[in-house]
Design a protein around this motif. Structure first.
Motif, PDB file in Angstrom:
ATOM      1  N   ASN A 152      22.052   7.388 -27.843  1.00 59.30           N
ATOM      2  CA  ASN A 152      21.177   6.207 -27.817  1.00 59.30           C
ATOM      3  C   ASN A 152      21.853   4.964 -27.257  1.00 59.30           C
ATOM      4  OD1 ASN A 152      19.149   7.795 -29.192  1.00 59.30           O
ATOM      5  ND2 ASN A 152      20.327   7.449 -31.065  1.00 59.30           N
ATOM      6  N   VAL A 153      22.876   5.174 -26.436  1.00 59.20           N
ATOM      7  CA  VAL A 153      23.581   4.069 -25.784  1.00 59.20           C
ATOM      8  C   VAL A 153      22.928   3.793 -24.429  1.00 59.20           C
ATOM      9  CG1 VAL A 153      25.770   3.295 -24.804  1.00 59.20           C
ATOM     10  CG2 VAL A 153      25.744   4.639 -26.916  1.00 59.20           C
ATOM     11  N   ILE A 154      22.595   2.537 -24.178  1.00 55.92           N
ATOM     12  CA  ILE A 154      22.088   2.153 -22.861  1.00 55.92           C
ATOM     13  C   ILE A 154      23.284   2.020 -21.926  1.00 55.92           C
ATOM     14  CG2 ILE A 154      20.891   0.387 -21.514  1.00 55.92           C
ATOM     15  CD1 ILE A 154      19.330  -0.326 -24.047  1.00 55.92           C
ATOM     16  N   ARG A 155      23.413   2.913 -20.977  1.00 51.60           N
ATOM     17  CA  ARG A 155      24.581   2.885 -20.101  1.00 51.60           C
ATOM     18  C   ARG A 155      24.239   2.396 -18.688  1.00 51.60           C
ATOM     19  NH1 ARG A 155      25.366   6.643 -16.335  1.00 51.60           N
ATOM     20  NH2 ARG A 155      24.168   8.583 -16.297  1.00 51.60           N
ATOM     21  N   ARG A 156      22.941   2.209 -18.416  1.00 51.72           N
ATOM     22  CA  ARG A 156      22.553   1.772 -17.072  1.00 51.72           C
ATOM     23  C   ARG A 156      21.187   1.096 -17.132  1.00 51.72           C
ATOM     24  NH1 ARG A 156      19.558   4.800 -13.232  1.00 51.72           N
ATOM     25  NH2 ARG A 156      19.835   4.129 -11.069  1.00 51.72           N
ATOM     26  N   LEU A 157      21.057   0.003 -16.385  1.00 53.07           N
ATOM     27  CA  LEU A 157      19.781  -0.690 -16.210  1.00 53.07           C
ATOM     28  C   LEU A 157      19.557  -0.918 -14.724  1.00 53.07           C
ATOM     29  CD1 LEU A 157      19.801  -3.610 -18.844  1.00 53.07           C
ATOM     30  CD2 LEU A 157      18.401  -1.561 -18.921  1.00 53.07           C
ATOM     31  N   VAL A 158      18.344  -0.682 -14.263  1.00 55.72           N
ATOM     32  CA  VAL A 158      17.983  -0.998 -12.882  1.00 55.72           C
ATOM     33  C   VAL A 158      16.752  -1.896 -12.950  1.00 55.72           C
ATOM     34  CG1 VAL A 158      17.322  -0.121 -10.622  1.00 55.72           C
ATOM     35  CG2 VAL A 158      18.858   1.218 -12.070  1.00 55.72           C
ATOM     36  N   VAL A 159      16.908  -3.123 -12.473  1.00 49.17           N
ATOM     37  CA  VAL A 159      15.845  -4.116 -12.565  1.00 49.17           C
ATOM     38  C   VAL A 159      15.249  -4.351 -11.181  1.00 49.17           C
ATOM     39  CG1 VAL A 159      15.254  -6.448 -13.310  1.00 49.17           C
ATOM     40  CG2 VAL A 159      17.129  -5.222 -14.433  1.00 49.17           C
ATOM     41  N   THR A 160      13.931  -4.135 -11.064  1.00 47.33           N
ATOM     42  CA  THR A 160      13.229  -4.363  -9.802  1.00 47.33           C
ATOM     43  C   THR A 160      12.464  -5.670  -9.889  1.00 47.33           C
ATOM     44  OG1 THR A 160      12.962  -1.982  -9.450  1.00 47.33           O
ATOM     45  CG2 THR A 160      11.540  -3.439  -8.167  1.00 47.33           C
ATOM     46  N   GLY A 161      12.764  -6.584  -8.978  1.00 52.14           N
ATOM     47  CA  GLY A 161      12.135  -7.902  -9.000  1.00 52.14           C
ATOM     48  C   GLY A 161      10.767  -7.905  -8.366  1.00 52.14           C
TER      49      GLY A 161
END
Length: 200
Positions: A152-161
């Motif tokens: 349950n560790v967030i290891r990556r985020l990809v944010v689209t603007g």
């Protein structure tokens, strides 16, 4: 209701709830980050450093590359300091439109169903990828993709603007509840630095 079951046997509701509990119960958080600015799927710039978070609303992005770059929130104000430009920009946290803003949910109460609209899910290499679409068009991003480990560790985020620009964050060496001094989240501009007020 989300009732799909992943190949691992975990229910999607279970995954979301487990991630929420992990971060909502933490008072502080430290991770190392790699930040990538993507154009047509290719990295045009890569930056690295250490991120410190503390509830409520405090964060410090201390960059190692480029050295000296700094992004700080004290819970009310955001400061962005660029040693190359010798300039510090200040804005109110509530008006922030920076791509780091989506990480602010880790500083408060993470609630996927409240903060996002539709979801897409898939498993890859044992992790779960959650694509969460913005609930309204008043946000600076259209979707955020979370890569979550079996722990349950967030290891990556990809944010689209909203302008279709993409920023990717990868996190390593996560530490929950380390002791963090208040001074980490205070910023005093160095003498001679130009100060710019934004989002007033």
């Amino acid at each position: 209701m989300l009732s799909c079951v992943l190949a691992s046997g975990r229910d999607l509701q279970e995954v979301l709830k487990s991630v929420e509990q992990r971060y909502n119960r933490a008072a502080t958080l430290e991770v190392r980050f790699e930040q990538r600015y993507l154009t047509q799927g290719r990295a045009t710039r890569v930056e690295t450093g250490d991120l410190s978070l503390r509830k409520p609303g405090r964060m410090r992005w201390q960059y190692a590359n480029p050295a000296g770059k700094l992004f700080i929130s004290d819970g009310k104000w955001l400061w962005f300091y660029s040693p190359v430009e010798n300039r510090a920009e200040r804005s109110q946290l509530k008006n922030a439109d920076d791509f780091r803003a989506p990480l602010a949910f880790l500083l408060g109460k993470l609630d996927f169903r409240r903060d996002f609209g539709q979801f897409e899910f898939k498993e890859a290499a044992g992790d779960t990828n959650i694509v969460a679409h913005a609930k309204t068009d008043r946000l600076p991003y259209t979707q955020v993709e979370f890569t979550v480990t079996p722990q349950n560790v967030i290891r990556r985020l990809v944010v689209t603007g909203v302008d279709s620009s993409v920023m990717e964050f990868q996190f390593t060496a996560e530490r929950l509840n380390p002791a963090l001094s208040d001074t980490l989240f205070r910023y005093t501009p160095p003498k001679g630095v130009e100060i710019v007020e934004a989002n007033q």
